[in-house]
Design an enzyme around this catalytic site. Sequence first.
Site, PDB file in Angstrom:
ATOM      1  N   CYS A  79      41.075  41.349  30.661  1.00 41.41           N
ATOM      2  CA  CYS A  79      39.858  41.309  31.484  1.00 41.41           C
ATOM      3  C   CYS A  79      38.591  41.485  30.662  1.00 41.41           C
ATOM      4  O   CYS A  79      37.495  41.214  31.150  1.00 41.41           O
ATOM      5  CB  CYS A  79      39.926  42.384  32.565  1.00 41.41           C
ATOM      6  SG  CYS A  79      41.326  42.218  33.677  1.00 41.41           S
ATOM      7  N   HIS A 317      36.707  37.907  40.291  1.00 39.76           N
ATOM      8  CA  HIS A 317      37.144  38.336  38.963  1.00 39.76           C
ATOM      9  C   HIS A 317      37.934  37.241  38.249  1.00 39.76           C
ATOM     10  O   HIS A 317      39.122  37.417  37.953  1.00 39.76           O
ATOM     11  CB  HIS A 317      37.980  39.615  39.100  1.00 39.76           C
ATOM     12  CG  HIS A 317      38.421  40.221  37.810  1.00 39.76           C
ATOM     13  ND1 HIS A 317      37.741  40.050  36.620  1.00 39.76           N
ATOM     14  CD2 HIS A 317      39.498  41.012  37.508  1.00 39.76           C
ATOM     15  CE1 HIS A 317      38.360  40.708  35.662  1.00 39.76           C
ATOM     16  NE2 HIS A 317      39.433  41.291  36.168  1.00 39.76           N
TER      17      HIS A 317
END
Length: 368
Positions: A79, A317
């Site tokens: 991430c 995301h």
Amino acid sequence: MRDVYFQGVGMVKCGRFNERIEINAARACINALKDAGINWREVQAAYATHVMQGVSAGQKVVSQIGLTGLNVTNVENACASGSTGIHHAYYDVASGKYDIVLVVGFEKMQKGVIDSNSGERSYEDKMGMRIMPGEYAMKAQRHMYEYGTTPEQMARVSVKNHKNGCYNPYAHYQKELTLEEVLHSRMISDPLTLLQACPTSDGAAAAILVSENVAKKNNNRDLIKLIGTSVQTESVFEEEDLTTRTANTAYEMANVGPEDINLAEVHDAFTIGELLHYEALGFCELGESGRLIDEGVTEISGSLPVSPSGGLQSRGHPLGMTGIAQVCEIVWQLRGESKQRQVRNNPKVGLTHTQGAGGVCSVSIISK
């Protein structure tokens, strides 16, 4: 080392799309180039950040814009991929290797829980203790036990960020939620409900980092400088929180402290994460994050706005995009270009924070 500036930033809307992701990623690059007032042929190097897009995905993106022969490096760091690309671009420019570097982050994602495990599975994997909802739920239970944090305080993060996302044209979800809707949505991992988890989205964002001579030559706006950057991983030899250690390194580089931060974009993949990051980044003492959300400190109108973009909760995301989308938001806020979601505290210094599977964390500090 030379000073490094953000000359231009650009995004495309997050959501679920049928188009190939390299096309949307190229659009984000073109938006950043227009914002910077820079021609594609002037770009000397590019970092393409993604997690699950396959071999040479960055080369596929630049081929949509034009094959100029520039150095394209693909970056995968969970991430934190986007912010890791920013980190490396910073040092390319600061060292004098290049004057103009583009970083583009993108991801096309499937619905459902992200499976970060591969190969032979441990008992923890099979019990669901190594998937993100389970890990964050255990953190939430511990925080509730140690500090009295309530489900309502966690749910308020979702309410705040979905409200912010209503004002962000690039957000995946642009709908306000009530506290009751968040709390009564389907339980996914006690105490976290479905509306306390970020969506999996398609999306792309880009940023152009330049040297001071390029910034001053091409800019008639406030100069936006990257003054601190740190990427670190977990250590078995320290008890200090990974986010705290990473942030402290960035604070030291930038010669600022948490008290100097005027707004932040943090890794709110799950609502408890945002509360934990308030504490780990030094915005409050341990156990005090619930008070910040209760008192409205982190609202757009508060003294320390957090995730004015809507955060991962509302914007979405797309893994390789997130760190760069956070930079876009901080740059727009520092320029005063965020319209209805513009924070009210006349910000001078902003912070971005991402963390990901494998124990990676990145913090960047940006000023005008």
